[in-house]
Write a protein that holds these residues in place. Structure first.
Motif, PDB file in Angstrom:
ATOM      1  N   LYS A 637       0.800  -1.218   0.000  1.00  0.00           N
ATOM      2  CA  LYS A 637       0.000   0.000   0.000  1.00  0.00           C
ATOM      3  C   LYS A 637       0.841   1.281   0.000  1.00  0.00           C
ATOM      4  N   GLU A 638       2.106   1.184   0.432  1.00  0.00           N
ATOM      5  CA  GLU A 638       2.921   2.388   0.556  1.00  0.00           C
ATOM      6  C   GLU A 638       4.241   2.218  -0.213  1.00  0.00           C
ATOM      7  N   ASP A 639       4.937   3.345  -0.324  1.00  0.00           N
ATOM      8  CA  ASP A 639       6.257   3.369  -0.960  1.00  0.00           C
ATOM      9  C   ASP A 639       6.253   2.695  -2.335  1.00  0.00           C
ATOM     10  N   ARG A 640       5.234   3.021  -3.126  1.00  0.00           N
ATOM     11  CA  ARG A 640       5.169   2.475  -4.484  1.00  0.00           C
ATOM     12  C   ARG A 640       5.935   3.408  -5.436  1.00  0.00           C
ATOM     13  N   GLU A 641       6.840   2.820  -6.192  1.00  0.00           N
ATOM     14  CA  GLU A 641       7.654   3.645  -7.089  1.00  0.00           C
ATOM     15  C   GLU A 641       7.684   3.029  -8.490  1.00  0.00           C
ATOM     16  N   ILE A 642       7.557   3.901  -9.492  1.00  0.00           N
ATOM     17  CA  ILE A 642       7.683   3.488 -10.893  1.00  0.00           C
ATOM     18  C   ILE A 642       8.623   4.475 -11.572  1.00  0.00           C
ATOM     19  N   ASP A 643       9.675   3.942 -12.203  1.00  0.00           N
ATOM     20  CA  ASP A 643      10.670   4.794 -12.870  1.00  0.00           C
ATOM     21  C   ASP A 643      10.759   4.412 -14.341  1.00  0.00           C
ATOM     22  N   VAL A 644      10.692   5.424 -15.197  1.00  0.00           N
ATOM     23  CA  VAL A 644      10.865   5.250 -16.643  1.00  0.00           C
ATOM     24  C   VAL A 644      12.114   6.007 -17.060  1.00  0.00           C
ATOM     25  N   HIS A 645      13.036   5.305 -17.711  1.00  0.00           N
ATOM     26  CA  HIS A 645      14.324   5.919 -18.053  1.00  0.00           C
ATOM     27  C   HIS A 645      14.657   5.592 -19.505  1.00  0.00           C
ATOM     28  N   LEU A 646      15.012   6.621 -20.312  1.00  0.00           N
ATOM     29  CA  LEU A 646      15.370   6.430 -21.711  1.00  0.00           C
ATOM     30  C   LEU A 646      16.820   6.812 -21.937  1.00  0.00           C
ATOM     31  N   ASN A 647      17.556   5.938 -22.637  1.00  0.00           N
ATOM     32  CA  ASN A 647      18.964   6.166 -22.973  1.00  0.00           C
ATOM     33  C   ASN A 647      19.172   5.896 -24.451  1.00  0.00           C
ATOM     34  N   TYR A 648      20.186   6.527 -25.011  1.00  0.00           N
ATOM     35  CA  TYR A 648      20.601   6.271 -26.399  1.00  0.00           C
ATOM     36  C   TYR A 648      22.039   5.796 -26.364  1.00  0.00           C
ATOM     37  N   ILE A 649      22.221   4.477 -26.483  1.00  0.00           N
ATOM     38  CA  ILE A 649      23.535   3.870 -26.295  1.00  0.00           C
ATOM     39  C   ILE A 649      23.845   3.006 -27.514  1.00  0.00           C
ATOM     40  N   ASN A 650      25.034   3.217 -28.108  1.00  0.00           N
ATOM     41  CA  ASN A 650      25.469   2.419 -29.264  1.00  0.00           C
ATOM     42  C   ASN A 650      24.404   2.351 -30.357  1.00  0.00           C
ATOM     43  N   LYS A 651      23.797   3.512 -30.638  1.00  0.00           N
ATOM     44  CA  LYS A 651      22.757   3.633 -31.668  1.00  0.00           C
ATOM     45  C   LYS A 651      21.521   2.791 -31.364  1.00  0.00           C
ATOM     46  N   LYS A 652      21.301   2.480 -30.089  1.00  0.00           N
ATOM     47  CA  LYS A 652      20.101   1.772 -29.653  1.00  0.00           C
ATOM     48  C   LYS A 652      19.311   2.677 -28.709  1.00  0.00           C
ATOM     49  N   LEU A 653      18.004   2.777 -28.955  1.00  0.00           N
ATOM     50  CA  LEU A 653      17.127   3.536 -28.066  1.00  0.00           C
ATOM     51  C   LEU A 653      16.559   2.559 -27.035  1.00  0.00           C
ATOM     52  N   ILE A 654      17.009   2.725 -25.778  1.00  0.00           N
ATOM     53  CA  ILE A 654      16.669   1.764 -24.722  1.00  0.00           C
ATOM     54  C   ILE A 654      15.788   2.447 -23.681  1.00  0.00           C
ATOM     55  N   CYS A 655      14.674   1.807 -23.365  1.00  0.00           N
ATOM     56  CA  CYS A 655      13.764   2.310 -22.344  1.00  0.00           C
ATOM     57  C   CYS A 655      13.619   1.250 -21.253  1.00  0.00           C
ATOM     58  N   THR A 656      13.835   1.651 -19.994  1.00  0.00           N
ATOM     59  CA  THR A 656      13.625   0.729 -18.878  1.00  0.00           C
ATOM     60  C   THR A 656      12.456   1.214 -18.025  1.00  0.00           C
ATOM     61  N   ILE A 657      11.576   0.284 -17.666  1.00  0.00           N
ATOM     62  CA  ILE A 657      10.448   0.571 -16.776  1.00  0.00           C
ATOM     63  C   ILE A 657      10.636  -0.312 -15.542  1.00  0.00           C
ATOM     64  N   SER A 658      10.913   0.300 -14.410  1.00  0.00           N
ATOM     65  CA  SER A 658      11.175  -0.483 -13.196  1.00  0.00           C
ATOM     66  C   SER A 658      10.201  -0.079 -12.097  1.00  0.00           C
TER      67      SER A 658
END
Length: 727
Positions: A637-658
Motif C-alpha cells: 500500500k505504501e512506498d510504491r515507485e515506478i521509474d521510466v528511463h530512456l537512454n541512447y547507447i550504441n545507436k540503440k534507443l533503450i527504455c527501462t520501466i522499473s
C-alpha cells in the motif's frame, strides 16, 4: 469470368530505358530545336533522334518509326553499331505498343545480339527485360521468368546487387499468373519498398491490388487500385489511368454496382481507343461483357465477348483469348448449347496448358465437367470434376473449390453414389458458408476503409466537447440523473467493446499476411485504454461529482479527455515523436495518481537526447507501465515507485520501466498464476514486426530485480526508431 490481365508491365520499359526520360514530354520542343540546329549526321544527331523516338513511341507510333528509320540509316552510314542496336530496340518497343509481339521479339533479339558483341551489358539488360515483357504478354510465363533471371545474372556480373523494383514486380506478376501467390506477394512487397518515383509506386499498387482481387479480398484490392489511380491522375499518365480505371471497375462489378462499373470501363475504353492499344481494347470489351452477363443481358454479353476474342486473336494474346473462350463457354451453357460450350472449353484448356496457367486450366476443366453433366455423360463429367477439384485444392481459391464440390455432389447423386454425394454436398456447404463469412468480413473491412478518411480526430474532438458540456449541464441536477447517466455510459461502452471485439475477431481469422502489422496495431489501440481503466476513471469522476468537487472533477475530466485525444492522435500515425509519446505517458501516470497519489513516478531522459528528433512507433511503452500498476504492487500500500528511463547507447534507443513491487518471480510462485498482460503480449509481437519493417533491433526483456539485489520488476525495451533530420 473477368479478365484479370491488369498488369502494366509495358510501362516498365519506359523507366528501364532511361531514368532521365521521366519528364520527356516537356523536352520534346527543345529536342526538335536541337535537331534542327544539328544537321550533321553523326552520333550526336543519333542521340537526339533516339530521345525523340522514345518520346513518341506511345502517343504517335508512326512518328516514332520515322525517327527510328533515320537512326538506322545514319548508324549504318557511319558504321555506328550501338546506334543500330538502339534502332532495333526502339522498333521492338513500338511493335509492343501495337501488340505485334512476334515482330517485337525479332527486333529485341537483334538488338541483344549487337549489344552482346559490343560487350555492352546495359544494352543486354534492356533487351532481356523487354523480351521478358513480351513473353508475359504472350502468356509464356516460364520463359518470361527465365528472361528476368538472366537479367538478374547480368546485374550481378556488373556489380549491381540490388534488384530494380520494376524487375521484382514483373517477376511477381509472372508467378501470380502461374498461381504461385505466395512468391508473387513477396516480390510485389519488395518492389513497393524499393519504388521511389510516383510512377513506380502507382504500378506497384496496381500489382498488389490485382493479387488481392484474385484472392477475393476486394476491399484491400480497391484500396490499392484507388491509391494507384490517385497517383497516375496527379502525374497525368494516360496508360496507367486506363489500367487503374479498369481495375476499379472490376471491383464495382464484384460489389454488383453495375452502373459504376460500366462508367469506369467506358472511361478506360475511351483512353485505350485513343492510343490504339488493341491489347487494352480487348481487355475492356471482355470486362464490359462480364457486366452485361451479370445484368442478365446475354445477347449484349456475347457481342462484347466476340469482339474481344476477335481482337485477341489478331494480336495473339493467349491470355485474353482464353478468358473470352471461357466466357463464351459459360454463355453457351446458359443458352443450353452444350456442343458449342464444349468446343469453347476445350480450346481454352489447350491454350491454358500451353501457358501453364493453373487458374485458367481449372476454369476450363470445370466448364468441361459442367457441360458433360448437362449432357448426362456422368463418367466423363466425374473425371473432369475430380481434375478440377485437384487443381482448385492446389490453388486454394474458395469459390473454385465450392463450385467443384457442388458439381461432384450432383454427379454422385445421379450415378447412385449417395454417400459420396452427401460428403461432397457437406463440403460444398462448409465452403459456401466460409465464402459467405468471408464476404461479410470484406464488407466490414470496406466500411472501415471508407470511414478511415472521414476525419477521425475531428470526430474525437467533437465527442470530447459534447462530453464536457454534458457534465457541466447535468451537474445541476445530478441526484435525479446520475444513475441514468452512469448506466448509459456503461451500456455504450459495453456495446462498443462487444462490436469492436466481433469485428476484430473476424478480421483476425481472415486477414492475409499483408495486413499483419496493422492488425497488431489495432489490437494495441483497443488494449491501450483498457475497459478496466476507463471504468475506474469514470467511477472516480462520479465520486468527485457526488462530493460536489466541481473544480476537481472538471480538472480530472480535462486530463482524462486529453489523454484520450493524445492516444487517438498518436494511433493515427505509424511513427510519432518521442516527445509526444512521453507526453502521453506522463498524462497517463498523472491521471492514475490524481485522486490519492498512490505512486511516486519519474520519467527521465538522457540529457544528450533531443526527443523532438526521435520518431518511434506509438504506444509501445505505456502497456508495460499499466502492467506494473495493475499487477506489481499486490498487498503493497505504501512506498510504491515506478521509474521510466530512456537512454541512447550504441545507436540503440533503450527504455527501462522499473518498479519496487513484489517482482515477476514472486507472482509466478503465487497460487494464482501470473497472467501475462494482453497488451504486453501484443507489444512483444508488434516489436518483432517493427524490427523487420524498420530493419532495426526491437526487443523486450522482463526480469525480476532480485537478481540485481533489488526489489521489484524491470522491463527493458529496445525500441526501433527513426531520426528526423533537423531543418
Amino acid at each position: 469470368m473477368n479478365s484479370f490481365k491488369k498488369n502494366s508491365l509495358f510501362f516498365f520499359l519506359f523507366f528501364f530505358f532511361s531514368g532521365s526520360m521521366q519528364s520527356q514530354e516537356s523536352k520534346i520542343d527543345s529536342l526538335k530545336r536541337e535537331l534542327q540546329i544539328h544537321k550533321v549526321k553523326d552520333t550526336t544527331r543519333v542521340r537526339v533522334l533516339t530521345k525523340l523516338a522514345f518520346s513518341y513511341q506511345r502517343t504517335d507510333p508512326e512518328k516514332a518509326l520515322e525517327y527510328i528509320e533515320e537512326i538506322y540509316r545514319i548508324s549504318e552510314t557511319i558504321n555506328f553499331e550501338k546506334g543500330k542496336a538502339q534502332a532495333f530496340y526502339l522498333r521492338g518497343i513500338v511493335q509492343v505498343s501495337l501488340s505485334n509481339y512476334e515482330e517485337a521479339l525479332l527486333y529485341f533479339n537483334k538488338s541483344k545480339k549487337i549489344y552482346k558483341a559490343l560487350g555492352m551489358k546495359e544494352g543486354e539488360l534492356r533487351c532481356y527485360d523487354a523480351i521478358g515483357v513480351v513473353f508475359y504478354y504472350q502468356g509464356n510465363y516460364r520463359e518470361s521468368i527465365k528472361s528476368y533471371e538472366k537479367e538478374i545474372k547480368i546485374n550481378e556480373e556488373i556489380g549491381k546487387t540490388k534488384v530494380n523494383y520494376s524487375l521484382l514486380s514483373k517477376i511477381g506478376s509472372s508467378y501470380s499468373e502461374l498461381g504461385d501467390y505466395e512468391r508473387a506477394i513477396v516480390f510485389y512487397e519488395k518492389a513497393l519498398g524499393d519504388a521511389t518515383s510516383p510512377e513506380a509506386r502507382s504500378i506497384c499498387f496496381n500489382h498488389i491490388g490485382t493479387l488481392y482481387c484474385d484472392l477475393g479480398n476486394y476491399p484491400v484490392a480497391l484500396e490499392n487500385y484507388t491509391q494507384s489511380l490517385m497517383i497516375c491522375e496527379k502525374i497525368k499518365d494516360t496508360l496507367q489511368i486506363s489500367k487503374s480505371l479498369n481495375n476499379i471497375a472490376i471491383i464495382y462489378n464484384k460489389y454488383e454496382n453495375y452502373d459504376k462499373a460500366i462508367e469506369y470501363y467506358e472511361r478506360s475504353l475511351k483512353i485505350e481507343e485513343k492510343i490504339n492499344n488493341k491489347y487494352g481494347i480487348s481487355r475492356v470489351l471482355n470486362n464490359i461483357g462480364v457486366v452485361c452477363k451479370s445484368r442478365g443481358d446475354n445477347k449484349k454479353a456475347i457481342e462484347y465477348y466476340e469482339k474481344s476474342l476477335k481482337i485477341g486473336r489478331e494480336v495473339n494474346d493467349k491470355n485474353q483469348i482464353s478468358n473470352c473462350l471461357l466466357n463464351l463457354g459459360d454463355m453457351s451453357l446458359i443458352l443450353s448449347n452444350n456442343t458449342r460450350a464444349l468446343q469453347y472449353y476445350e480450346e481454352a484448356k489447350k491454350i491454358n496448358i500451353e501457358m501453364e496457367s493453373q487458374r485458367g486450366l481449372c476454369s476450363s476443366i470445370f466448364g468441361i465437367a459442367n457441360t458433360y453433366v448437362n449432357q448426362k455423360k456422368y463418367d466423363l463429367a466425374l473425371i473432369n470434376a475430380l481434375k478440377s477439384k485437384e487443381l482448385s485444392d492446389k490453388l486454394g481459391i474458395i469459390n473454385f473449390k465450392r463450385d467443384t464440390y457442388e458439381l461432384l455432389s450432383e454427379i454422385y447423386e445421379n450415378t447412385g453414389s449417395y454417400k459420396k454425394a452427401f460428403v461432397s454436398h457437406k463440403q460444398f456447404k462448409i465452403l459456401d458458408d466460409s465464402l459467405f463469412n468471408k464476404e461479410n468480413i470484406n464488407k466490414i473491412a470496406q466500411l472501415e476503409y471508407e470511414y478511415k478518411y472521414k476525419g477521425q480526430l475531428e470526430s474525437a474532438n467533437n465527442r470530447e466537447l459534447k462530453l464536457t458540456q454534458t457534465v457541466k449541464s447535468t451537474s445541476k441536477d445530478l441526484v435525479k440523473s446520475q444513475r441514468v447517466l452512469f448506466l448509459g455510459v456503461i451500456i455504450s461502452l459495453l456495446i462498443t467493446i462487444i462490436l469492436g471485439a466481433i469485428i476484430f475477431f473476424l478480421k483476425l481469422r481472415n486477414i492475409k499476411s499483408k495486413t499483419q502489422n496493422s492488425i497488431i496495431e489495432q489490437k494495441l489501440l483497443r488494449s491501450q485504454m483498457t475497459p478496466h481503466f476507463i471504468f475506474n476513471s469514470l467511477s472516480v469522476l462520479q465520486g468527485m461529482i457526488l462530493n460536489k468537487e466541481e473544480g476537481k472533477s472538471i480538472n480530472y475530466l480535462s486530463k482524462f479527455s486529453k489523454l484520450l485525444r493524445i492516444t487517438l492522435e498518436n494511433s493515427r500515425d505509424k511513427m510519432v515523436s518521442l516527445s509526444q509519446e512521453l507526453m502521453a505517458i506522463e498524462n497517463y501516470l498523472a491521471l492514475q495518481n490524481l485522486e490519492n497519489e498512490l505512486y511516486k513516478y519519474t520519467v527521465l531522459v538522457d540529457g544528450t537526447m533531443n526527443t523532438e528528433l526521435f520518431k518511434i512507433p506509438p504506444m509501445l511503452i505505456q502497456p508495460f507501465i499499466e502492467n506494473a500498476i495493475e499487477h506489481g504492487f499486490e498487498n503493497q500500500k505504501e512506498d510504491r515507485e515506478i521509474d521510466v528511463h530512456l537512454n541512447y547507447i550504441n545507436k540503440k534507443l533503450i527504455c527501462t520501466i522499473s518498479d519496487n513491487g513484489i517482482g515477476v518471480d514472486a507472482k509466478k510462485e503465487n497460487k494464482n498464476p501470473y497472467k501475462k498482460s494482453l497488451a504486453t503480449t501484443i507489444t512483444s509481437e508488434r516489436l518483432g514486426v517493427l524490427s523487420k519493417d524498420l530493419k532495426m533491433e526491437g526487443s523486450v526483456v522482463i526480469e525480476d530485480r532480485q537478481k540485481y539485489n533489488k526489489q521489484g520488476t524491470i522491463v527493458t525495451l529496445v525500441i526501433p526508431y527513426k531520426i528526423q533530420e533537423q531543418e
